[in-house]
Scaffold this active site. Sequence first.
Site, PDB file in Angstrom:
ATOM      1  N   GLU A 112     -15.536  28.595  32.704  1.00 46.64           N
ATOM      2  CA  GLU A 112     -14.861  28.320  33.966  1.00 46.64           C
ATOM      3  C   GLU A 112     -14.567  29.625  34.696  1.00 46.64           C
ATOM      4  OE1 GLU A 112     -10.519  27.194  32.655  1.00 46.64           O
ATOM      5  OE2 GLU A 112     -11.880  26.051  31.386  1.00 46.64           O
ATOM      6  N   LYS A 114     -12.607  32.560  36.428  1.00 37.96           N
ATOM      7  CA  LYS A 114     -11.247  33.056  36.227  1.00 37.96           C
ATOM      8  C   LYS A 114     -10.639  33.316  37.601  1.00 37.96           C
ATOM      9  CE  LYS A 114      -8.476  36.330  33.654  1.00 37.96           C
ATOM     10  NZ  LYS A 114      -7.741  36.980  34.751  1.00 37.96           N
ATOM     11  N   ASP A 116      -8.146  34.400  40.453  1.00 40.62           N
ATOM     12  CA  ASP A 116      -7.275  35.560  40.543  1.00 40.62           C
ATOM     13  C   ASP A 116      -6.034  35.185  41.347  1.00 40.62           C
ATOM     14  OD1 ASP A 116      -6.437  38.087  40.151  1.00 40.62           O
ATOM     15  OD2 ASP A 116      -7.832  39.026  41.558  1.00 40.62           O
ATOM     16  N   TYR A 224      -6.128  24.578  34.177  1.00 35.02           N
ATOM     17  CA  TYR A 224      -7.119  25.083  33.235  1.00 35.02           C
ATOM     18  C   TYR A 224      -6.756  24.882  31.768  1.00 35.02           C
ATOM     19  CZ  TYR A 224      -4.265  29.387  33.343  1.00 35.02           C
ATOM     20  OH  TYR A 224      -3.252  30.294  33.297  1.00 35.02           O
ATOM     21  N   LYS A 312     -15.100  40.082  32.529  1.00 43.02           N
ATOM     22  CA  LYS A 312     -14.667  40.521  33.853  1.00 43.02           C
ATOM     23  C   LYS A 312     -15.844  40.901  34.762  1.00 43.02           C
ATOM     24  CE  LYS A 312     -10.654  40.725  34.581  1.00 43.02           C
ATOM     25  NZ  LYS A 312      -9.529  41.532  34.140  1.00 43.02           N
ATOM     26  N   CYS A 410     -10.296  55.689  76.557  1.00 45.21           N
ATOM     27  CA  CYS A 410     -11.413  55.010  75.896  1.00 45.21           C
ATOM     28  C   CYS A 410     -12.404  56.048  75.355  1.00 45.21           C
ATOM     29  CB  CYS A 410     -12.128  54.079  76.876  1.00 45.21           C
ATOM     30  SG  CYS A 410     -13.598  53.321  76.138  1.00 45.21           S
ATOM     31  N   CYS A 413     -15.911  55.356  77.570  1.00 47.04           N
ATOM     32  CA  CYS A 413     -16.015  55.595  79.012  1.00 47.04           C
ATOM     33  C   CYS A 413     -14.929  56.530  79.531  1.00 47.04           C
ATOM     34  CB  CYS A 413     -15.984  54.269  79.774  1.00 47.04           C
ATOM     35  SG  CYS A 413     -14.389  53.439  79.743  1.00 47.04           S
ATOM     36  N   CYS A 428      -9.581  48.994  76.082  1.00 46.57           N
ATOM     37  CA  CYS A 428     -10.094  49.670  77.261  1.00 46.57           C
ATOM     38  C   CYS A 428     -10.235  48.592  78.326  1.00 46.57           C
ATOM     39  CB  CYS A 428     -11.463  50.282  76.953  1.00 46.57           C
ATOM     40  SG  CYS A 428     -12.423  50.666  78.428  1.00 46.57           S
ATOM     41  N   CYS A 434     -17.572  49.904  81.302  1.00 46.82           N
ATOM     42  CA  CYS A 434     -17.543  50.688  80.063  1.00 46.82           C
ATOM     43  C   CYS A 434     -18.799  50.353  79.277  1.00 46.82           C
ATOM     44  CB  CYS A 434     -16.280  50.345  79.265  1.00 46.82           C
ATOM     45  SG  CYS A 434     -16.284  51.025  77.591  1.00 46.82           S
TER      46      CYS A 434
HETATM   47  O1  D41 Z   1      -8.571  30.930  35.906  1.00 47.53           O
HETATM   48  C1  D41 Z   1      -7.783  31.556  35.193  1.00 47.53           C
HETATM   49  N1  D41 Z   1      -7.107  32.563  35.708  1.00 47.53           N
HETATM   50  C2  D41 Z   1      -7.557  31.168  33.775  1.00 47.53           C
HETATM   51  C3  D41 Z   1      -6.528  31.763  33.092  1.00 47.53           C
HETATM   52  C4  D41 Z   1      -8.367  30.197  33.139  1.00 47.53           C
HETATM   53  N2  D41 Z   1      -9.374  29.579  33.781  1.00 47.53           N
HETATM   54  N3  D41 Z   1      -8.119  29.875  31.855  1.00 47.53           N
HETATM   55  C5  D41 Z   1      -7.111  30.451  31.148  1.00 47.53           C
HETATM   56  N4  D41 Z   1      -6.905  30.081  29.879  1.00 47.53           N
HETATM   57  C6  D41 Z   1      -5.932  30.620  29.176  1.00 47.53           C
HETATM   58  C7  D41 Z   1      -5.748  30.177  27.753  1.00 47.53           C
HETATM   59  C8  D41 Z   1      -7.047  30.231  27.018  1.00 47.53           C
HETATM   60  C9  D41 Z   1      -4.742  31.046  27.045  1.00 47.53           C
HETATM   61  C10 D41 Z   1      -5.258  28.762  27.776  1.00 47.53           C
HETATM   62  C11 D41 Z   1      -6.276  31.426  31.752  1.00 47.53           C
HETATM   63  C12 D41 Z   1      -5.232  31.964  30.963  1.00 47.53           C
HETATM   64  N5  D41 Z   1      -5.092  31.548  29.682  1.00 47.53           N
HETATM   65  C13 D41 Z   1      -4.273  32.951  31.439  1.00 47.53           C
HETATM   66  N6  D41 Z   1      -3.905  33.177  32.684  1.00 47.53           N
HETATM   67  C14 D41 Z   1      -2.998  34.157  32.692  1.00 47.53           C
HETATM   68  C15 D41 Z   1      -2.781  34.564  31.435  1.00 47.53           C
HETATM   69  C16 D41 Z   1      -3.564  33.799  30.642  1.00 47.53           C
END
Ligand code: D41
Length: 671
Positions: A112, A114, A116, A224, A312, A410, A413, A428, A434
């Site tokens: 899935e 992650k 932010d 999640y 990441k 400007c 011009c 301007c 111009c």
């Molecule tokens: O989308 C996320 N930021 C995300 C964070 C995600 N999709 N899954 C997550 N799953 C977990 C566990 C496996 C510990 C249930 C998480 C996070 N933790 C998480 N977010 C912030 C700290 C941990």
Amino acid sequence: MTAEVEEIAALRDRLQTWSAAYFEQDSPLVPDADYDAAMRRLEELEARYPKLRTSDSPTQRVGSTPLNAFDTVAHRMPMLSLDNAFSGEELVDFDRRVLDRLGQSATDYCCEPKLDGVAVSLIYRHGVLVQAATRGDGASGEDVTANVKTIRNVPLSLQGTQVPSYLEVRGEVVIPRAGFEKLNARARAGGQKVFVNPRNAAAGSLRQLDSRITSKRPLVFTAYAVGVVEGDLPDFHDATLHQLHDWGLPISEHMKTVTGIHACESYYESLAKRRDDLPFDIDGIVFKVNGLAEQQRLGFVSRAPRWAIARKFPAQEVTTRLLDVDFQVGRTGAITPVARLEPVFVAGVTVSNATLHNADEIHRLGVRIGDSVIVRRAGDVIPQIVSVLPDSDSGAAQRVAHDIIFPSRCPDCGGPLEREDGEAVIRCVGGMTCRAQSKGVIKHFASRKAMDIDGLGDKLIDQLVDEGLVGSLEELFHLNQQSLSSLDRMGVKSSANLLRAIEQAKDTTLPRFIYALGIREVGEATARALAEHFLTLEAILRADGEILEGVDDVGPVVAQHILRFTADKGNCGVLEKLLDAGVRWPEISAASGDGPLAGTTWVVTGKLDSMGRSDAEARLRALGAKTANSVSSQTTSVVAGVGAGSKRKKAEALGIAILDETALLELLEET
Ligand code: D41
């Protein structure tokens, strides 16, 4: 009163279904007005019978009294953190550790994105949302129930059967990039504080003591995981999330279960490529062992589970140095400071320029030439300088750093600059006198969504203006072989091609023409709304403010910009000369009952090979069809190109006809 009890129940049910369709499937079932009317009726009934008001009623999303402070709540089960993998090798190492412990040769992983944002925990007792808390340090967080209740895609009560008596849902609260840009643009225009990135904006919005402020922020929740559960749930992570979805909770549409770590790496690669197309920032991919029994056998170390890892993506924010600042003049005369940076690799591309927006932004950042700065690039948004690093270690940089001097005239011009009341932008006022502005105006006029003059690119327009061949829009149509021959690198053949493209562009549509004029705040959608409302250019030119504001999409500000444009004698002269030069468009007929597709509503989604989505929509509209952005019971047909997702699914669910590109082309040919 039983009739009212029933009506209240029915209204709540309906409002919940409608808002789920709107926020979950991204496809409204009813017009906004119907939703608002049902909400008003429910408010009215609840005001008359306060005993029937419940905390999970859709009317209770926004509280009316601010808090003094947030309570602290302890998490019954700690909210663990995630281990990171920064390379493919680290991911393979993770898989080896998992398989060694399990004594298996392979396992299934749920992948899935992650998100932010801000991690939160939601508690549902007997299906009713009773508490929402931030993750905090994992052991305890802040009680943000009132704020989370304002998030439109968080169900206040769960629907469906077998809802556990106690259910803790964990997930992420984010602000989509588009909402973030809008939020900051508004703040910037009003000279207010801007957010550094969508994550800070989400965190700041959740930390408002007044939930009425939070309710105006475009927050979105995605579940999640689950925490403490009293009741039954499936034995697999993916099935658990699907169960949450069935109860009305939003989950990621990109979730996918695969076998083996190589499939995980492919998933990572494919989402990394599409990162910019997603509506929100993601900073990686989370991989989770899918079987709960396996998860339990793996357990966790200190604060992170052994069965999950986050791979990441390259950072979206990096440090570099500000080398210089140039000032550009846009087509509306706005002076934009552009940062020249020491080139850096950010989120997959090399960046050497960033916008500094305006003088207020430079002041707010306190940035000087020579400073170390943090640059952010996300999606197709122009790279931005988000903050300045204190230059502790580099005495040399300190010595060379100097203030950015905003020009007083400007830069193109040399004419005077003006700042309108309440606006952060300095302009301007030279207009077409111009050169920089006239270049901008002509570039916009010729661009793809405007007059679509093939082959007339920015460089060529710069040349035409610099050589004095074109100084206003209508002069484009007076170019000829002889005048073009004076240009560098312009052979007989390319000039013939250009002249042909200019000739062809004369045949346009009224919406395109209006858009091409570059009236401030009149984008494509507004131009189309104006054309559909007034049908002729003359009618638009005649309209006063009140009449203009009667058009969907047009508020007082836009109306003022239109009036200022149409009241200008110079502009009217140019319009006349453009028409004299042969610019024309087919008449729009008032009766929308015209054309072979009259009475049908189409949605075009996904990527088409042979044309852009807006072209496909325009061609359908030309045949009398209406086009819409979302699928609903009103939709007649859906054109699904490559990568069509939720809209296609929705159409399937509603039994709406779906055409692929080939079928669309056949239809367009036939009709
Ligand atoms: O989308 C996320 N930021 C995300 C964070 C995600 N999709 N899954 C997550 N799953 C977990 C566990 C496996 C510990 C249930 C998480 C996070 N933790 C998480 N977010 C912030 C700290 C941990």
